[in-house]
Scaffold this motif. Structure first.
Motif, PDB file in Angstrom:
ATOM      1  N   ILE A 208       0.972  -1.217   0.069  1.00  0.00           N
ATOM      2  CA  ILE A 208      -0.152  -0.022  -0.109  1.00  0.00           C
ATOM      3  C   ILE A 208       0.859   1.155   0.063  1.00  0.00           C
ATOM      4  CG2 ILE A 208      -2.024  -1.232   0.892  1.00  0.00           C
ATOM      5  CD1 ILE A 208      -1.187   0.129   3.659  1.00  0.00           C
ATOM      6  N   GLU A 209       0.544   2.165  -0.844  1.00  0.00           N
ATOM      7  CA  GLU A 209       1.359   3.559  -0.911  1.00  0.00           C
ATOM      8  C   GLU A 209       0.809   4.596  -0.352  1.00  0.00           C
ATOM      9  OE1 GLU A 209       2.835   5.861  -4.815  1.00  0.00           O
ATOM     10  OE2 GLU A 209       2.688   3.944  -4.997  1.00  0.00           O
ATOM     11  N   GLU A 210       1.726   5.442   0.100  1.00  0.00           N
ATOM     12  CA  GLU A 210       1.342   6.817   0.741  1.00  0.00           C
ATOM     13  C   GLU A 210       0.005   6.585   1.659  1.00  0.00           C
ATOM     14  OE1 GLU A 210       2.876  11.087  -0.840  1.00  0.00           O
ATOM     15  OE2 GLU A 210       1.286  10.026  -1.775  1.00  0.00           O
ATOM     16  N   PRO A 211      -0.229   5.770   2.462  1.00  0.00           N
ATOM     17  CA  PRO A 211      -1.364   5.653   3.269  1.00  0.00           C
ATOM     18  C   PRO A 211      -1.775   7.055   4.224  1.00  0.00           C
ATOM     19  CG  PRO A 211       0.305   4.252   4.442  1.00  0.00           C
ATOM     20  CD  PRO A 211       0.787   4.678   3.068  1.00  0.00           C
ATOM     21  N   VAL A 212      -0.813   7.923   4.315  1.00  0.00           N
ATOM     22  CA  VAL A 212      -0.866   9.012   4.969  1.00  0.00           C
ATOM     23  C   VAL A 212       0.049  10.094   4.052  1.00  0.00           C
ATOM     24  CG1 VAL A 212      -2.171   8.595   7.062  1.00  0.00           C
ATOM     25  CG2 VAL A 212       0.464   8.668   6.728  1.00  0.00           C
ATOM     26  N   LEU A 213      -0.169  11.416   4.057  1.00  0.00           N
ATOM     27  CA  LEU A 213       0.577  12.336   3.532  1.00  0.00           C
ATOM     28  C   LEU A 213       1.988  12.290   4.356  1.00  0.00           C
ATOM     29  CD1 LEU A 213      -1.841  15.549   3.494  1.00  0.00           C
ATOM     30  CD2 LEU A 213      -0.655  14.376   1.435  1.00  0.00           C
ATOM     31  N   PRO A 214       3.213  12.627   3.831  1.00  0.00           N
ATOM     32  CA  PRO A 214       4.503  12.368   4.373  1.00  0.00           C
ATOM     33  C   PRO A 214       4.597  13.383   5.499  1.00  0.00           C
ATOM     34  CG  PRO A 214       4.546  13.621   2.095  1.00  0.00           C
ATOM     35  CD  PRO A 214       3.375  12.887   2.423  1.00  0.00           C
ATOM     36  N   GLN A 215       3.733  14.315   5.554  1.00  0.00           N
ATOM     37  CA  GLN A 215       3.810  15.413   6.923  1.00  0.00           C
ATOM     38  C   GLN A 215       3.502  14.491   8.060  1.00  0.00           C
ATOM     39  OE1 GLN A 215       2.595  16.190   3.722  1.00  0.00           O
ATOM     40  NE2 GLN A 215       3.148  17.962   3.021  1.00  0.00           N
ATOM     41  N   ASN A 216       2.668  13.488   7.793  1.00  0.00           N
ATOM     42  CA  ASN A 216       2.061  12.817   8.828  1.00  0.00           C
ATOM     43  C   ASN A 216       2.643  11.456   9.111  1.00  0.00           C
ATOM     44  OD1 ASN A 216       0.125  14.847   9.307  1.00  0.00           O
ATOM     45  ND2 ASN A 216      -1.059  14.181   7.588  1.00  0.00           N
ATOM     46  N   ASN A 217       3.948  11.129   8.549  1.00  0.00           N
ATOM     47  CA  ASN A 217       4.526  10.011   8.646  1.00  0.00           C
ATOM     48  C   ASN A 217       4.517   9.348  10.096  1.00  0.00           C
ATOM     49  OD1 ASN A 217       5.128   9.343   5.841  1.00  0.00           O
ATOM     50  ND2 ASN A 217       7.121  10.423   6.165  1.00  0.00           N
ATOM     51  N   GLU A 218       4.597  10.146  11.075  1.00  0.00           N
ATOM     52  CA  GLU A 218       4.665   9.246  12.429  1.00  0.00           C
ATOM     53  C   GLU A 218       3.400   8.607  12.292  1.00  0.00           C
ATOM     54  OE1 GLU A 218       1.682  13.157  12.411  1.00  0.00           O
ATOM     55  OE2 GLU A 218       4.029  12.966  11.755  1.00  0.00           O
ATOM     56  N   ALA A 219       2.108   8.670  11.744  1.00  0.00           N
ATOM     57  CA  ALA A 219       0.804   7.956  11.679  1.00  0.00           C
ATOM     58  C   ALA A 219       1.346   6.493  11.405  1.00  0.00           C
ATOM     59  CB  ALA A 219       0.038   8.281  11.069  1.00  0.00           C
ATOM     60  N   LEU A 220       2.350   6.364  10.435  1.00  0.00           N
ATOM     61  CA  LEU A 220       2.794   4.935   9.820  1.00  0.00           C
ATOM     62  C   LEU A 220       2.822   3.876  11.172  1.00  0.00           C
ATOM     63  CD1 LEU A 220       5.243   5.753   6.849  1.00  0.00           C
ATOM     64  CD2 LEU A 220       2.561   5.615   6.980  1.00  0.00           C
ATOM     65  N   ARG A 221       3.468   4.384  12.202  1.00  0.00           N
ATOM     66  CA  ARG A 221       3.514   3.520  13.240  1.00  0.00           C
ATOM     67  C   ARG A 221       2.327   3.000  13.747  1.00  0.00           C
ATOM     68  NH1 ARG A 221       4.952   7.259  16.382  1.00  0.00           N
ATOM     69  NH2 ARG A 221       7.115   6.963  16.236  1.00  0.00           N
ATOM     70  N   GLU A 222       1.150   3.726  13.905  1.00  0.00           N
ATOM     71  CA  GLU A 222      -0.168   3.055  14.276  1.00  0.00           C
ATOM     72  C   GLU A 222      -0.691   2.248  12.913  1.00  0.00           C
ATOM     73  OE1 GLU A 222      -4.323   4.749  16.121  1.00  0.00           O
ATOM     74  OE2 GLU A 222      -2.498   6.113  15.684  1.00  0.00           O
ATOM     75  N   ILE A 223      -0.517   2.870  11.926  1.00  0.00           N
ATOM     76  CA  ILE A 223      -1.192   1.840  10.606  1.00  0.00           C
ATOM     77  C   ILE A 223      -0.573   0.525  10.478  1.00  0.00           C
ATOM     78  CG2 ILE A 223      -1.426   2.038   8.207  1.00  0.00           C
ATOM     79  CD1 ILE A 223      -1.534   5.134   8.497  1.00  0.00           C
ATOM     80  N   ALA A 224       0.659   0.503  10.977  1.00  0.00           N
ATOM     81  CA  ALA A 224       1.447  -0.555  10.727  1.00  0.00           C
ATOM     82  C   ALA A 224       0.962  -1.812  11.547  1.00  0.00           C
ATOM     83  CB  ALA A 224       2.811  -0.446  10.859  1.00  0.00           C
ATOM     84  N   ARG A 225       0.345  -1.354  12.579  1.00  0.00           N
ATOM     85  CA  ARG A 225      -0.091  -2.335  13.655  1.00  0.00           C
ATOM     86  C   ARG A 225      -1.558  -3.044  13.135  1.00  0.00           C
ATOM     87  NH1 ARG A 225       0.318   2.201  17.892  1.00  0.00           N
ATOM     88  NH2 ARG A 225       2.344   1.821  18.784  1.00  0.00           N
ATOM     89  N   TYR A 226      -2.181  -2.306  12.074  1.00  0.00           N
ATOM     90  CA  TYR A 226      -3.345  -2.890  11.434  1.00  0.00           C
ATOM     91  C   TYR A 226      -3.101  -3.556  10.272  1.00  0.00           C
ATOM     92  CZ  TYR A 226      -6.067   0.109  14.475  1.00  0.00           C
ATOM     93  OH  TYR A 226      -6.607   0.846  15.553  1.00  0.00           O
ATOM     94  N   THR A 227      -2.096  -3.976   9.861  1.00  0.00           N
ATOM     95  CA  THR A 227      -1.935  -4.598   8.554  1.00  0.00           C
ATOM     96  C   THR A 227      -0.623  -5.239   8.419  1.00  0.00           C
ATOM     97  OG1 THR A 227      -1.785  -4.410   6.104  1.00  0.00           O
ATOM     98  CG2 THR A 227      -1.100  -2.372   7.398  1.00  0.00           C
TER      99      THR A 227
END
Length: 382
Positions: A208-227
């Motif tokens: 999956i690509e750019e699940p959030v904007l790069p300005q919000n890359n800290e959210a990848l930590r949480e998204i990674a827990r879901y997939t």
């Protein structure tokens, strides 16, 4: 050898080409552009040209350092894209001077062929099953599609269901013949991105690509827990310093620097090496023209953690011109069973049809990306 002239051509569909000439008759080409801001990038290139004219084009690292460090304010998409196109042209000249492909000057090839993928579905994804069948017929083994249209901070589950239905339609049409990547395009905010990422697990996506904007890359930590699906990002990041924190956080699996945006071949080779140290794969971003793709393939050829390459043949953005239209030899970008051979020619390995470029540049409209609004009238991410 000295640089004697730099000339720019804004051409359809949304590209900016750079021609760099030398006093020894060797010409290099680059593609410095931010889609929708070609005129701004043109100005940045022209500012750098005052420094470059008269300089030795072989001093690529020194020129790169000047373009990045000589200003008190540095970086950003327009300046880094200007730097990228200049860098590509410098490498093209150097390869032609030594009669060698660029990858031979960067340590030599580490692979025999490069996997590529095809875009399907358009900006507002539609008819993805039919286009997936066409991709199989054309010999591709991987495709990418946009996930969704506008998505508000909190939005309807019907939009989530629609994404899943489209991916399911592809699986029904072609089974497991294709690897599928789904681009969230930064359109999806964190909360809905978690939901969508989890719902897509069932389809075993390539990434999956750019699940959030790069300005919000800290959210990848949480998204990674879901997939468990690999997460890719990086097309809107413009230097190794921006990728540094992303890699240190450890929640990205694939980075996607754009060689026409992130400082060119010189910088993206360093970014890819950083990623290798973090066991992260690279899939360079390239929905652009033939020069940008040539630069990507040069990097891919000598970079072991590259696993696949984006390319723009038939992409929905290519209106009034396509990938091959400004090349003298259109056979060089020939895909076989989802792969492309390494470029054999010197420099970038491509021969630009300058007459076609000049003709197209004579009356080129200015491309701008769409501006979307949510159901309540607020500006949406495109």
């Amino acid at each position: 050898m000295k640089i004697t002239n730099i000339e720019l051509f804004k051409i359809p569909p949304r590209w900016l080409f750079l021609k760099m000439e030398t006093d020894e008759g060797i010409t290099g080409w680059g593609e410095p552009v931010i889609e929708g801001r070609a005129d701004t990038v043109r100005t940045a290139v022209e500012e750098f040209a005052g420094y470059l004219i008269g300089k030795d084009p072989a001093r690529i690292e020194d020129h790169w350092q000047y373009m990045y460090r000589s200003g008190f304010y540095r970086g950003g998409p327009e300046v880094m894209s200007a730097t990228a196109g200049i860098d590509q042209a410098l490498w093209d000249i150097k390869g032609k001077y030594f009669n060698a492909p660029i990858y031979d000057l960067l340590g030599g090839a580490c692979r025999d062929k490069i996997r590529v993928y095809r875009w399907i579905g358009g900006d507002r994804p539609a008819d993805v099953a039919g286009e997936a069948r066409l991709a199989v017929e054309q010999g591709y083994s991987a495709i990418k599609m946009n996930a969704t249209e506008e998505m508000h901070y909190i939005d309807s589950y019907t939009k989530i269901d629609a994404v899943c239905e489209r991916v399911a339609a592809i699986r029904e049409a072609v089974g497991k013949k294709l690897d599928i990547a789904v681009d969230f395009h930064g359109r999806v905010h964190k909360t809905m991105a978690k939901v969508l990422a989890r719902e897509l697990d069932q389809f075993r996506l390539m990434f999956i690509e750019e699940p959030v904007l790069p300005q919000n890359n800290e959210a990848l930590r949480e998204i990674a827990r879901y997939t468990p699906v690999p997460i890719a990002t990086g097309e809107r990041m413009f230097s190794r310093w921006e990728f540094k924190n992303l890699l240190q956080e450890g929640y990205v699996d694939i980075i996607q620097p754009d060689l026409s945006h992130a400082g060119g071949i010189t910088e993206c080779k360093k970014i890819a090496s950083m990623a290798e140290a973090y066991d992260v794969a690279v899939a360079p971003h390239c929905p652009l023209g033939p020069i940008a793709l040539g630069a990507c393939l040069a990097l891919d050829s000598c970079t072991p953690n590259v696993f696949i390459q984006e390319q723009s043949l038939g992409i929905h953005y290519n209106k009034n011109a396509d990938l091959m239209d400004y090349l003298k030899d259109r056979s060089i970008y020939k895909y076989k069973e989802g792969f492309i051979d390494l470029m054999a020619g010197p420099g970038l390995g491509i021969d630009i049809d300058e007459d076609s470029v000049r003709k197209a540049a004579a009356d080129c409209p200015t491309w701008k990306n769409p501006v979307w609004r949510n159901f309540d009238g607020t500006i949406a991410e495109w």
